[in-house]
Design an enzyme around this catalytic site. Structure first.
Site, PDB file in Angstrom:
ATOM      1  N   ASP A 159       0.794  -1.234   0.000  1.00 35.97           N
ATOM      2  CA  ASP A 159       0.000   0.000   0.000  1.00 35.97           C
ATOM      3  C   ASP A 159       0.829   1.289   0.000  1.00 35.97           C
ATOM      4  OD1 ASP A 159      -2.019  -1.860   0.179  1.00 35.97           O
ATOM      5  OD2 ASP A 159      -2.810  -1.179   2.096  1.00 35.97           O
ATOM      6  N   LYS A 213      -6.905  -4.978  -3.115  1.00 33.67           N
ATOM      7  CA  LYS A 213      -7.655  -5.536  -1.980  1.00 33.67           C
ATOM      8  C   LYS A 213      -8.625  -4.503  -1.436  1.00 33.67           C
ATOM      9  CE  LYS A 213      -3.848  -4.415   1.163  1.00 33.67           C
ATOM     10  NZ  LYS A 213      -4.539  -3.428   2.012  1.00 33.67           N
ATOM     11  N   CYS A 229      -1.957  -3.062   7.695  1.00 37.97           N
ATOM     12  CA  CYS A 229      -1.819  -3.933   6.521  1.00 37.97           C
ATOM     13  C   CYS A 229      -0.494  -4.700   6.507  1.00 37.97           C
ATOM     14  CB  CYS A 229      -2.033  -3.119   5.251  1.00 37.97           C
ATOM     15  SG  CYS A 229      -3.737  -2.513   5.150  1.00 37.97           S
TER      16      CYS A 229
END
Ligand code: ZN
Length: 212
Positions: A17, A115, A160
């Site tokens: 990310d 995701k 994450c």
């Protein structure tokens, strides 16, 4: 040098990310999140194999506080799959905030895992959605590619990155977290909880310079 790790063809870098919304100026900025970019760029030069993840939500996503009248960001709700932190709207599909940082240089990345694209469920981990049951397919991909060890870096350390590392371990991969290539949000002690969780699963926590 003691503590130096030599990479092999069975190692993969999982860069989590590294997106505009998670960096200063973004809608869910991780403090000093932009500082991971040069570290990850240098790591990308060292690894033969790189996988990127991209948080990628539809508008009105369940994890957005704005989807729950009367609720504020960072409050918790009980979702059908368990507790869920509410976030500011972020990484909405096909918006500039969902894009990778422009200074991220990872042209050799072999896969981008998106995701969080189901409206009713969030996905912190690169491997499973937050119900811990619905797979993203990454475990199978990495196994078929013959990877044995997964090095995790990116944003945010305590969400994450943490859940991706835990699920890499659960998937049977040797798991290494490159801590100086991560930055955390730290909601209600989540950074300390992450360090404990990584120790419990026996994940190796290293710095980028330990990689040869
Ligand atoms: Zn998200």
């Amino acid at each position: 040098m003691v503590g130096t790790i030599s990479l092999t063809e069975h190692d993969v870098l999982l860069a989590v990310d590294v997106q505009n919304d998670f960096c200063p100026g973004g809608r869910l900025a991780v403090p000093r999140g932009d500082e991971v970019v040069p570290v990850i760029n240098r790591l990308c030069d060292k690894f033969s194999h790189i996988v990127l993840t991209q948080d990628w939500h539809p508008a009105g996503h369940l994890s957005f506080a704005s989807s729950h009248p009367g609720k504020s960001a960072f409050e918790m709700i009980t979702a059908p799959y368990g507790l869920q932190v509410l976030w500011p709207d972020h990484c909405v599909q096909d918006t500039p905030g969902a894009g990778f940082r422009r200074d991220l240089v990872a042209p050799r990345a072999e896969l981008i895992v998106r995701k969080g694209f189901r409206r009713e469920i969030d996905s912190y981990s690169a491997f499973y959605e937050n119900d811990h049951v619905t797979p993203t397919g990454l475990t199978g991909y990495l196994r078929e590619r013959g990877f044995i060890r997964v090095f995790v870096a990116g944003l945010a350390f305590d969400f994450c990155v943490r859940y991706s590392a835990e699920d890499a371990h659960r998937g049977g991969f040797a798991t290494v977290v490159i801590e100086d290539a991560c930055r955390g949000i730290d909601v209600n002690g989540s950074v300390a909880a992450t360090r404990r969780a990584l120790a419990e699963i026996g994940a190796q926590v290293i710095t980028a310079e330990q990689i040869a």
